[in-house]
Design a protein around this motif. Sequence first.
Motif, PDB file in Angstrom:
ATOM      1  N   MET A  32       7.185  -8.069 -42.711  1.00 53.02           N
ATOM      2  CA  MET A  32       7.551  -8.432 -41.342  1.00 53.02           C
ATOM      3  C   MET A  32       8.756  -9.354 -41.349  1.00 53.02           C
ATOM      4  SD  MET A  32       4.187 -10.842 -40.697  1.00 53.02           S
ATOM      5  CE  MET A  32       4.357 -10.859 -38.961  1.00 53.02           C
ATOM      6  N   GLU A  33       9.534  -9.278 -40.269  1.00 53.77           N
ATOM      7  CA  GLU A  33      10.705 -10.153 -40.160  1.00 53.77           C
ATOM      8  C   GLU A  33      11.053 -10.381 -38.703  1.00 53.77           C
ATOM      9  OE1 GLU A  33      14.616  -8.615 -41.197  1.00 53.77           O
ATOM     10  OE2 GLU A  33      13.878  -6.560 -40.963  1.00 53.77           O
ATOM     11  N   THR A  34      11.588 -11.555 -38.438  1.00 56.01           N
ATOM     12  CA  THR A  34      12.193 -11.831 -37.149  1.00 56.01           C
ATOM     13  C   THR A  34      13.658 -11.439 -37.284  1.00 56.01           C
ATOM     14  OG1 THR A  34      10.685 -13.667 -36.741  1.00 56.01           O
ATOM     15  CG2 THR A  34      12.720 -13.620 -35.452  1.00 56.01           C
ATOM     16  N   VAL A  35      14.108 -10.556 -36.420  1.00 58.56           N
ATOM     17  CA  VAL A  35      15.470 -10.042 -36.511  1.00 58.56           C
ATOM     18  C   VAL A  35      16.440 -10.903 -35.710  1.00 58.56           C
ATOM     19  CG1 VAL A  35      16.941  -8.016 -36.107  1.00 58.56           C
ATOM     20  CG2 VAL A  35      14.573  -7.714 -36.889  1.00 58.56           C
ATOM     21  N   ARG A  36      16.021 -11.329 -34.519  1.00 58.46           N
ATOM     22  CA  ARG A  36      16.859 -12.205 -33.696  1.00 58.46           C
ATOM     23  C   ARG A  36      15.991 -13.010 -32.752  1.00 58.46           C
ATOM     24  NH1 ARG A  36      19.344  -9.308 -28.413  1.00 58.46           N
ATOM     25  NH2 ARG A  36      17.988  -7.496 -28.311  1.00 58.46           N
ATOM     26  N   GLU A  37      16.510 -14.139 -32.349  1.00 59.89           N
ATOM     27  CA  GLU A  37      15.828 -15.003 -31.385  1.00 59.89           C
ATOM     28  C   GLU A  37      16.348 -14.619 -30.002  1.00 59.89           C
ATOM     29  OE1 GLU A  37      13.518 -17.380 -32.071  1.00 59.89           O
ATOM     30  OE2 GLU A  37      13.626 -16.952 -34.217  1.00 59.89           O
ATOM     31  N   ASP A  38      15.480 -14.094 -29.171  1.00 59.71           N
ATOM     32  CA  ASP A  38      15.880 -13.695 -27.824  1.00 59.71           C
ATOM     33  C   ASP A  38      14.635 -13.577 -26.960  1.00 59.71           C
ATOM     34  OD1 ASP A  38      17.496 -12.890 -25.680  1.00 59.71           O
ATOM     35  OD2 ASP A  38      18.667 -11.554 -26.938  1.00 59.71           O
ATOM     36  N   ASP A  39      14.813 -13.362 -25.674  1.00 55.70           N
ATOM     37  CA  ASP A  39      13.675 -13.190 -24.779  1.00 55.70           C
ATOM     38  C   ASP A  39      13.076 -11.803 -24.958  1.00 55.70           C
ATOM     39  OD1 ASP A  39      13.841 -15.701 -23.676  1.00 55.70           O
ATOM     40  OD2 ASP A  39      15.093 -15.059 -21.989  1.00 55.70           O
ATOM     41  N   PRO A  40      11.741 -11.697 -24.912  1.00 57.31           N
ATOM     42  CA  PRO A  40      11.092 -10.403 -25.061  1.00 57.31           C
ATOM     43  C   PRO A  40      11.158  -9.582 -23.779  1.00 57.31           C
ATOM     44  CG  PRO A  40       9.458 -12.063 -24.589  1.00 57.31           C
ATOM     45  CD  PRO A  40      10.784 -12.791 -24.742  1.00 57.31           C
ATOM     46  N   MET A  41      11.044  -8.277 -23.941  1.00 59.37           N
ATOM     47  CA  MET A  41      10.867  -7.410 -22.790  1.00 59.37           C
ATOM     48  C   MET A  41       9.391  -7.492 -22.404  1.00 59.37           C
ATOM     49  SD  MET A  41      11.478  -3.332 -22.311  1.00 59.37           S
ATOM     50  CE  MET A  41      13.232  -3.498 -22.609  1.00 59.37           C
ATOM     51  N   LEU A  42       9.142  -7.605 -21.105  1.00 58.89           N
ATOM     52  CA  LEU A  42       7.781  -7.679 -20.593  1.00 58.89           C
ATOM     53  C   LEU A  42       7.511  -6.525 -19.641  1.00 58.89           C
ATOM     54  CD1 LEU A  42       7.559 -11.495 -19.768  1.00 58.89           C
ATOM     55  CD2 LEU A  42       6.770 -10.311 -21.832  1.00 58.89           C
ATOM     56  N   PHE A  43       6.243  -6.135 -19.553  1.00 64.50           N
ATOM     57  CA  PHE A  43       5.794  -5.139 -18.589  1.00 64.50           C
ATOM     58  C   PHE A  43       4.796  -5.828 -17.676  1.00 64.50           C
ATOM     59  CE2 PHE A  43       3.176  -1.492 -17.210  1.00 64.50           C
ATOM     60  CZ  PHE A  43       4.192  -0.699 -16.688  1.00 64.50           C
ATOM     61  N   HIS A  44       5.083  -5.796 -16.357  1.00 67.64           N
ATOM     62  CA  HIS A  44       4.247  -6.512 -15.394  1.00 67.64           C
ATOM     63  C   HIS A  44       4.275  -5.762 -14.070  1.00 67.64           C
ATOM     64  CE1 HIS A  44       3.634 -10.064 -12.548  1.00 67.64           C
ATOM     65  NE2 HIS A  44       2.501  -9.988 -13.237  1.00 67.64           N
ATOM     66  N   ARG A  45       3.089  -5.456 -13.548  1.00 64.27           N
ATOM     67  CA  ARG A  45       2.958  -4.764 -12.262  1.00 64.27           C
ATOM     68  C   ARG A  45       3.794  -3.488 -12.191  1.00 64.27           C
ATOM     69  NH1 ARG A  45       2.814 -10.207  -8.659  1.00 64.27           N
ATOM     70  NH2 ARG A  45       0.657 -10.714  -9.151  1.00 64.27           N
ATOM     71  N   GLY A  46       3.768  -2.736 -13.295  1.00 64.38           N
ATOM     72  CA  GLY A  46       4.434  -1.443 -13.321  1.00 64.38           C
ATOM     73  C   GLY A  46       5.934  -1.485 -13.535  1.00 64.38           C
ATOM     74  N   ARG A  47       6.467  -2.671 -13.849  1.00 62.02           N
ATOM     75  CA  ARG A  47       7.919  -2.790 -14.034  1.00 62.02           C
ATOM     76  C   ARG A  47       8.219  -3.503 -15.337  1.00 62.02           C
ATOM     77  NH1 ARG A  47       7.970  -5.442  -8.526  1.00 62.02           N
ATOM     78  NH2 ARG A  47       8.266  -7.238  -9.869  1.00 62.02           N
TER      79      ARG A  47
END
Length: 163
Positions: A140-155
């Motif tokens: 496992m590795e962290t490739v970059r520090e950034d905000d994650p993509m989230l899924f919420h209320r169908g979006r």
Amino acid sequence: MSETTIDPAEFRKVLGSYPTGVCVITALDEGKPAGMVVGSFTSVSLDPPLVGFFPDKSSTSWPLIEKAGHFCVNVMASDQGQVCRAVMAKGDAKFVGVEYVISEHNLPIIADSIAAIECKLYSVTEAGDHWFVLGQILRMETVREDDPMLFHRGRYGSFAEKM
């Protein structure tokens, strides 16, 4: 105890109020990338190191990944919506424009993902209309520090810190 009937629309509405991260599960199928987008990824165990996700039984991509016997969990960043759309495409359009490298474990690692978690298939358990897949971590590795993509209320969206 009697079984309760749950309305599917209400189920999606209530559980959709809980945001999830978005990952792309990848493997190779006869030398070509196979993949699926999931919002059900989770850590499971430290000893042994296990992670899990829940593919739908109707998925056409999951059997290809299962057949490979190992997979990579690519944690998507908030700016990788186009990657998700390309992986969700059908047929020859799948993976078009998606940059990736093949790891030493012969797994596609998507470029610019937040993290890559390479696993061997540990177990697959029936869970209603889904499978509960456990993978034992190989690397496992962290490739970059950034905000994650989230899924919420169908979006799909991103994280916004509020103080």
